[in-house]
Design a protein around this motif. Structure first.
Motif, PDB file in Angstrom:
ATOM      1  N   HIS A  80       0.282  -1.140   0.360  1.00 45.13           N
ATOM      2  CA  HIS A  80       1.043  -2.145  -0.383  1.00 45.13           C
ATOM      3  C   HIS A  80       2.430  -1.629  -0.780  1.00 45.13           C
ATOM      4  O   HIS A  80       3.459  -2.141  -0.319  1.00 45.13           O
ATOM      5  CB  HIS A  80       0.244  -2.586  -1.619  1.00 45.13           C
ATOM      6  N   LEU A  81       2.459  -0.577  -1.611  1.00 41.31           N
ATOM      7  CA  LEU A  81       3.739  -0.135  -2.175  1.00 41.31           C
ATOM      8  C   LEU A  81       4.667   0.460  -1.125  1.00 41.31           C
ATOM      9  O   LEU A  81       5.889   0.226  -1.150  1.00 41.31           O
ATOM     10  CB  LEU A  81       3.499   0.854  -3.317  1.00 41.31           C
ATOM     11  N   ALA A  82       4.116   1.220  -0.165  1.00 40.88           N
ATOM     12  CA  ALA A  82       4.956   1.767   0.904  1.00 40.88           C
ATOM     13  C   ALA A  82       5.501   0.651   1.794  1.00 40.88           C
ATOM     14  O   ALA A  82       6.660   0.692   2.233  1.00 40.88           O
ATOM     15  CB  ALA A  82       4.167   2.771   1.743  1.00 40.88           C
ATOM     16  N   TYR A 126      -9.645  -2.567   0.895  1.00 40.82           N
ATOM     17  CA  TYR A 126      -8.737  -2.466   2.041  1.00 40.82           C
ATOM     18  C   TYR A 126      -8.044  -3.800   2.309  1.00 40.82           C
ATOM     19  O   TYR A 126      -6.818  -3.878   2.415  1.00 40.82           O
ATOM     20  CB  TYR A 126      -9.521  -2.005   3.275  1.00 40.82           C
ATOM     21  N   GLY A 127      -8.822  -4.875   2.405  1.00 45.70           N
ATOM     22  CA  GLY A 127      -8.251  -6.192   2.664  1.00 45.70           C
ATOM     23  C   GLY A 127      -7.309  -6.638   1.568  1.00 45.70           C
ATOM     24  O   GLY A 127      -6.250  -7.224   1.841  1.00 45.70           O
ATOM     25  N   LEU A 128      -7.658  -6.340   0.311  1.00 50.72           N
ATOM     26  CA  LEU A 128      -6.808  -6.723  -0.816  1.00 50.72           C
ATOM     27  C   LEU A 128      -5.456  -6.020  -0.751  1.00 50.72           C
ATOM     28  O   LEU A 128      -4.405  -6.641  -0.964  1.00 50.72           O
ATOM     29  CB  LEU A 128      -7.503  -6.395  -2.135  1.00 50.72           C
ATOM     30  N   THR A 129      -5.463  -4.715  -0.431  1.00 51.98           N
ATOM     31  CA  THR A 129      -4.187  -3.987  -0.371  1.00 51.98           C
ATOM     32  C   THR A 129      -3.339  -4.437   0.809  1.00 51.98           C
ATOM     33  O   THR A 129      -2.107  -4.488   0.706  1.00 51.98           O
ATOM     34  CB  THR A 129      -4.418  -2.462  -0.296  1.00 51.98           C
ATOM     35  N   GLY A 133       0.380  -6.119   0.680  1.00 53.31           N
ATOM     36  CA  GLY A 133       1.472  -5.679   1.545  1.00 53.31           C
ATOM     37  C   GLY A 133       2.168  -6.858   2.207  1.00 53.31           C
ATOM     38  O   GLY A 133       3.399  -6.934   2.241  1.00 53.31           O
ATOM     39  N   GLU A 134       1.383  -7.791   2.719  1.00 52.77           N
ATOM     40  CA  GLU A 134       1.945  -9.009   3.315  1.00 52.77           C
ATOM     41  C   GLU A 134       2.786  -9.777   2.296  1.00 52.77           C
ATOM     42  O   GLU A 134       3.911 -10.220   2.595  1.00 52.77           O
ATOM     43  CB  GLU A 134       0.824  -9.933   3.802  1.00 52.77           C
ATOM     44  N   GLN A 135       2.237  -9.938   1.099  1.00 58.87           N
ATOM     45  CA  GLN A 135       2.934 -10.715   0.064  1.00 58.87           C
ATOM     46  C   GLN A 135       4.239 -10.044  -0.341  1.00 58.87           C
ATOM     47  O   GLN A 135       5.240 -10.724  -0.612  1.00 58.87           O
ATOM     48  CB  GLN A 135       2.014 -10.888  -1.142  1.00 58.87           C
ATOM     49  N   SER A 140      10.157 -10.046  -0.389  1.00 57.34           N
ATOM     50  CA  SER A 140      11.396  -9.294  -0.155  1.00 57.34           C
ATOM     51  C   SER A 140      12.443 -10.123   0.572  1.00 57.34           C
ATOM     52  O   SER A 140      13.643  -9.854   0.459  1.00 57.34           O
ATOM     53  CB  SER A 140      11.100  -8.033   0.667  1.00 57.34           C
ATOM     54  N   GLY A 141      11.992 -11.112   1.340  1.00 55.48           N
ATOM     55  CA  GLY A 141      12.919 -11.889   2.156  1.00 55.48           C
ATOM     56  C   GLY A 141      13.362 -11.155   3.403  1.00 55.48           C
ATOM     57  O   GLY A 141      14.305 -11.583   4.090  1.00 55.48           O
ATOM     58  N   ALA A 142      12.697 -10.048   3.728  1.00 58.33           N
ATOM     59  CA  ALA A 142      13.076  -9.260   4.906  1.00 58.33           C
ATOM     60  C   ALA A 142      12.877 -10.053   6.197  1.00 58.33           C
ATOM     61  O   ALA A 142      12.040 -10.967   6.266  1.00 58.33           O
ATOM     62  CB  ALA A 142      12.250  -7.980   4.959  1.00 58.33           C
TER      63      ALA A 142
END
Length: 287
Positions: A80-82, A126-129, A133-135, A140-142
């Motif tokens: 997620h954070l990375a 695992y699925g939650l993290t 990450g997707e969210q 971010s708008g990347a």
């Protein structure tokens, strides 16, 4: 084009490395835990600042699904954070990101192939993290393509195919779960898809699904491995509740690939054809 690939020694990273020399006009930078540890968020940003890639391929992740249940904070940092740090960097620097996610963001109670817009509702850490990450990427708008995949295997690393070959060689009988439905993904096919998308003039940010074509259970997969390898082992079909694990698994996670095929003109191979190809490579290498 400069392309930075995380998770360089993993199944997908290794398959991308095998294909990267076809792209002679590009510079590839492969990073792993030594060069860019994904649990060190500050280091992630430092490496990106140093390398200045045009495209980040986020292939690295914490994927030990059962172990993840006992160390959720570490899993969250990596999955997620990375990922959030990579997405923020891509947005701030006007670069692109391709991120690999998972079918485990879904609960697994569907009965029809899952489209990208289906509601996510993970049932394990695992699925939650991976969902977080997707969210983070979306927030971010990347300029990012997120590819959800499933049941990944390769001639590299540890995976279901290699485990089945080992167990069928060592034992007279094994039990394999028959009530979890999906389709496997040969990491080589996913690597081909990612490199095609990175170089496509039809790039369109968003979430996409990719696995091999077909619909099978883990039991069906094991039977095919047995047949193709010519192994003598009794394979018994068992239910999920007969094989308890720390992390719950989705019962149904078959991914609908129509969006990625239509947008990028991708060829999505049939699962058994890809399994044959992988086993031929594995058997050739082991001679």
């Amino acid at each position: 084009m400069k392309i930075l690939v995380t998770g360089a020694s993993g199944q997908l990273g290794s398959e991308i490395r095998d294909q990267h020399e076809k792209y002679t006009a590009d510079t590839f930078v492969f990073v792993d835990i030594q060069e860019m540890p994904l649990d060190d968020i500050q280091r992630v940003t430092v490496v990106l600042d140093e390398q200045q890639p045009d495209v980040i391929v986020s292939a690295g992740a914490y994927t030990a699904v059962d172990k993840a249940e006992s160390e959720p904070e570490l899993v969250d940092r990596i999955n997620h954070l990375a990922v959030a740090a990579m997405a923020d960097w891509a947005k701030e620097n006007g670069k692109r990101l391709v991120h690999v996610s998972t079918d485990y963001v879904f609960q697994g109670n569907s009965s029809t192939p899952l489209k990208e817009g289906e509601p996510t509702d993970p049932i394990n850490v695992y699925g939650l993290t991976k969902e977080k990450g997707e969210q983070a990427i979306i927030r971010s708008g990347a300029d990012a393509v997120v590819i959800r995949t499933a049941w990944v295997y390769s001639s590299y690393g540890a995976n279901f195919v290699k485990t089945m070959i080992r167990l069928m060689t060592d034992r007279d009988s094994i039990g394999v779960i028959a009530d979890q439905i999906g389709s496997p993904t040969y990491a080589k096919d996913l690597a081909t898809a990612i490199l095609t998308i990175v170089h496509s003039d039809k790039w369109e940010k968003g979430i996409y699904h990719f696995s091999n074509e077909g619909e099978i259970s883990w039991y069906d997969f094991a039977i095919a491995i047995q047949e193709l390898q010519g192994l003598n082992c009794e394979i018994n079909a068992i239910a999920t509740d007969q094989y308890p694990t720390p992390a719950k698994r989705p019962k149904y996670s078959l991914l609908d690939k129509s969006k990625i095929r239509q947008q990028f003109g991708l060829n999505v191979p049939f699962w058994k054809d890809s399994l044959k190809e992988m086993l031929y490579k594995l058997n050739t290498e082991n001679k």
